[in-house]
Enzyme design. Structure first.
Site, PDB file in Angstrom:
ATOM      1  CG  LEU A   1      50.360  13.163  53.314  1.00  0.00           C
ATOM      2  CD1 LEU A   1      51.328  14.200  53.853  1.00  0.00           C
ATOM      3  CD2 LEU A   1      49.409  12.728  54.415  1.00  0.00           C
ATOM      4  CB  SER A   2      47.404  13.893  46.802  1.00  0.00           C
ATOM      5  OG  SER A   2      48.779  14.025  46.568  1.00  0.00           O
TER       6      SER A   2
ATOM      7  CB  THR B   1      52.433   9.811  41.907  1.00  0.00           C
ATOM      8  OG1 THR B   1      53.629   9.860  42.684  1.00  0.00           O
ATOM      9  CG2 THR B   1      51.581   8.635  42.360  1.00  0.00           C
TER      10      THR B   1
ATOM     11  CE  LYS C   1      55.490  12.469  39.907  1.00  0.00           C
ATOM     12  NZ  LYS C   1      56.242  13.296  40.846  1.00  0.00           N
TER      13      LYS C   1
ATOM     14  CG  ASN D   1      52.952  16.936  38.532  1.00  0.00           C
ATOM     15  OD1 ASN D   1      52.823  17.754  37.627  1.00  0.00           O
ATOM     16  ND2 ASN D   1      52.890  17.286  39.796  1.00  0.00           N
TER      17      ASN D   1
ATOM     18  CG  ASP E   1      56.423  16.991  40.696  1.00  0.00           C
ATOM     19  OD1 ASP E   1      55.614  17.123  41.635  1.00  0.00           O
ATOM     20  OD2 ASP E   1      56.621  15.909  40.119  1.00  0.00           O
TER      21      ASP E   1
ATOM     22  N   GLY F   1      62.637  11.482  38.070  1.00  0.00           N
ATOM     23  CA  GLY F   1      61.627  12.457  37.656  1.00  0.00           C
ATOM     24  C   GLY F   1      61.644  13.729  38.491  1.00  0.00           C
TER      25      GLY F   1
ATOM     26  N   GLY G   1      59.955  18.016  52.177  1.00  0.00           N
ATOM     27  CA  GLY G   1      59.206  18.127  50.921  1.00  0.00           C
ATOM     28  C   GLY G   1      57.715  18.408  51.065  1.00  0.00           C
TER      29      GLY G   1
HETATM   30  P1  NAP Z   1      62.684   8.184  40.781  1.00  0.00           P
HETATM   31  O1  NAP Z   1      62.274   8.671  39.441  1.00  0.00           O
HETATM   32  O2  NAP Z   1      62.553   6.748  41.129  1.00  0.00           O
HETATM   33  O3  NAP Z   1      64.240   8.623  40.971  1.00  0.00           O
HETATM   34  C1  NAP Z   1      64.960   8.321  42.137  1.00  0.00           C
HETATM   35  C2  NAP Z   1      66.425   8.710  41.934  1.00  0.00           C
HETATM   36  O4  NAP Z   1      67.112   8.405  43.155  1.00  0.00           O
HETATM   37  C3  NAP Z   1      67.137   7.934  40.819  1.00  0.00           C
HETATM   38  O5  NAP Z   1      68.105   8.777  40.232  1.00  0.00           O
HETATM   39  C4  NAP Z   1      67.820   6.798  41.595  1.00  0.00           C
HETATM   40  O6  NAP Z   1      68.990   6.303  40.988  1.00  0.00           O
HETATM   41  C5  NAP Z   1      68.218   7.541  42.859  1.00  0.00           C
HETATM   42  N1  NAP Z   1      68.414   6.619  43.992  1.00  0.00           N
HETATM   43  C6  NAP Z   1      67.499   5.761  44.518  1.00  0.00           C
HETATM   44  N2  NAP Z   1      68.051   5.103  45.559  1.00  0.00           N
HETATM   45  C7  NAP Z   1      69.333   5.529  45.658  1.00  0.00           C
HETATM   46  C8  NAP Z   1      70.420   5.208  46.520  1.00  0.00           C
HETATM   47  N3  NAP Z   1      70.284   4.307  47.506  1.00  0.00           N
HETATM   48  N4  NAP Z   1      71.606   5.828  46.342  1.00  0.00           N
HETATM   49  C9  NAP Z   1      71.741   6.741  45.352  1.00  0.00           C
HETATM   50  N5  NAP Z   1      70.753   7.107  44.490  1.00  0.00           N
HETATM   51  C10 NAP Z   1      69.565   6.510  44.652  1.00  0.00           C
HETATM   52  O7  NAP Z   1      61.896   8.966  41.937  1.00  0.00           O
HETATM   53  P2  NAP Z   1      61.404  10.488  41.894  1.00  0.00           P
HETATM   54  O8  NAP Z   1      60.023  10.562  41.381  1.00  0.00           O
HETATM   55  O9  NAP Z   1      62.465  11.300  41.252  1.00  0.00           O
HETATM   56  O10 NAP Z   1      61.308  10.803  43.468  1.00  0.00           O
HETATM   57  C11 NAP Z   1      62.477  10.913  44.264  1.00  0.00           C
HETATM   58  C12 NAP Z   1      62.083  11.265  45.705  1.00  0.00           C
HETATM   59  O11 NAP Z   1      61.455  12.539  45.733  1.00  0.00           O
HETATM   60  C13 NAP Z   1      61.063  10.282  46.302  1.00  0.00           C
HETATM   61  O12 NAP Z   1      61.387  10.079  47.652  1.00  0.00           O
HETATM   62  C14 NAP Z   1      59.744  11.006  46.201  1.00  0.00           C
HETATM   63  O13 NAP Z   1      58.851  10.624  47.218  1.00  0.00           O
HETATM   64  C15 NAP Z   1      60.200  12.450  46.378  1.00  0.00           C
HETATM   65  N6  NAP Z   1      59.272  13.408  45.729  1.00  0.00           N
HETATM   66  C16 NAP Z   1      58.686  14.349  46.522  1.00  0.00           C
HETATM   67  C17 NAP Z   1      57.838  15.266  45.951  1.00  0.00           C
HETATM   68  C18 NAP Z   1      57.197  16.303  46.841  1.00  0.00           C
HETATM   69  O14 NAP Z   1      56.222  16.931  46.404  1.00  0.00           O
HETATM   70  N7  NAP Z   1      57.723  16.522  48.027  1.00  0.00           N
HETATM   71  C19 NAP Z   1      57.563  15.240  44.570  1.00  0.00           C
HETATM   72  C20 NAP Z   1      58.187  14.264  43.789  1.00  0.00           C
HETATM   73  C21 NAP Z   1      59.044  13.348  44.399  1.00  0.00           C
HETATM   74  P3  NAP Z   1      68.930   5.164  39.830  1.00  0.00           P
HETATM   75  O15 NAP Z   1      68.390   5.874  38.608  1.00  0.00           O
HETATM   76  O16 NAP Z   1      70.332   4.737  39.711  1.00  0.00           O
HETATM   77  O17 NAP Z   1      67.983   4.104  40.315  1.00  0.00           O
END
Ligand code: NAP
Length: 281
Positions: free
Chosen positions: A15-16, A62, A66, A87, A102, A130, A241
């Site tokens: 959506l950015s 993203t 990151k 980011n 973020d 991240g 979010g």
């Molecule tokens: P990421 O770096 O891939 O990290 C995801 C985390 O979730 C990891 O710790 C992963 O564990 C864990 N995970 C994934 N599936 C899981 C499951 N089924 N059960 C338990 N743990 C699980 O992703 P991220 O960048 O941190 O983003 C995470 C979420 O936040 C995403 O949905 C993203 O869209 C959202 N987000 C939103 C914003 C916003 O502005 N609203 C900004 C950034 C991110 P493992 O390490 O064990 O794989």
């Protein structure tokens, strides 16, 4: 014309561009925001080229870049070094300068929706990627009393504690009993996993979470994840979010252009999107 970009893979559902298009319009800048799908393994090559494009203001980064992007910065803000993720990149004098918005976007969204003093609060964060790192930094800088992470890998938990040694964090297994056991003590629950993106429910109930607590899901599509639906049904205040997405974008835009645009008109656009996304489910 000036332009900014988003580097990621995939970038299809972002959506950015909607946010930045409106920001350029409000700021009276002739500009464009272009999502670029970067082939995995080629981030460095793409960034080297971007560095010399003179009408490029900067770019966002993203998933999944990151963290790997941190070492490619010429200069980085202190928060990038501590969080370990970048980011937002500003292109200045053939140099790439890295920031993390973020964490600041998360804080603005939480302040707006919850409004409680974070100092002294206890928070449980689901996930340790991240986004969770940015949330930990945000809560730490605001003086949260206790930060607990629910993780499915204890090995990754130990590594994270080592890397984020500036924060005092506890880890628990990502298991029903452990999470429900911890919920009763929490003031804040943050979902920083992708669980809910496809409508999946959490493997635990919010029964033990106080009605005075707050639930924030970083997922914004769908706008009402099963986690937030349960919070709503139980009368626990919550937000998704979307506001974090907006504020991290406005902070990036300010870094690139020096202009702080008003959130209100962009929020209206995002709320229209949210309504349509909810109706189309
Ligand atoms: P990421 O770096 O891939 O990290 C995801 C985390 O979730 C990891 O710790 C992963 O564990 C864990 N995970 C994934 N599936 C899981 C499951 N089924 N059960 C338990 N743990 C699980 O992703 P991220 O960048 O941190 O983003 C995470 C979420 O936040 C995403 O949905 C993203 O869209 C959202 N987000 C939103 C914003 C916003 O502005 N609203 C900004 C950034 C991110 P493992 O390490 O064990 O794989």
């Amino acid at each position: 014309m000036n332009w900014a970009a988003l580097l990621g893979n995939p970038i299809k559902h972002t959506l950015s561009p909607i946010i930045h298009r409106e920001a350029f319009k409000q700021a009276g800048i002739d500009g464009a925001y272009i999502p670029i799908q970067v082939k995995e393994g080629y981030l460095e090559e793409v960034m080297k080229g971007l560095c010399f494009m003179e009408n490029l203001l900067g770019f966002n980064i993203t998933i999944p870049f990151k963290e790997p992007a941190v070492r490619l910065m010429d200069i980085s803000g202190e928060e990038v070094k501590l969080i370990g993720a970048v980011n937002t990149v500003k292109r200045g004098e053939d140099k790439l300068v890295g920031f993390n918005t973020d964490y600041s976007g998360f804080l603005q969204a939480l302040d707006e929706a919850w409004g409680e003093n974070i100092e002294g609060c206890k928070a449980l964060i689901l996930g340790g990627g991240g986004a969770a790192r940015a949330v930990i930094y945000a809560l730490h800088t605001r003086g949260a009393k206790e930060i607990t992470l629910a993780l499915r890998s204890q090995f990754k938990g130990e590594k994270l504690k080592e890397e984020l040694s500036w924060a005092s964090i506890k880890t628990i297994p990502f298991k029903k009993e452990a999470i429900e056991g911890a919920l009763a003590e929490q003031d804040l629950l943050v979902n920083a996993t992708p669980i809910g993106l496809k409508g999946e429910a959490m493997p635990f109930s919010l029964e033990r979470l106080s009605k005075n607590a707050f639930v924030m899901d970083l997922v914004y599509n769908p706008p009402l994840t099963p986690l937030l639906k349960e919070a709503k049904e139980r009368g626990i205040p919550f937000c998704n979010g979307l506001a974090m997405l907006l504020y991290q974008a406005l902070d990036s835009f300010e870094i690139w252009t020096g202009c702080r645009v008003e959130a209100g008109p962009i929020k209206e656009i995002l709320h229209r999107w949210e309504k349509e996304a909810t109706e189309n489910r």
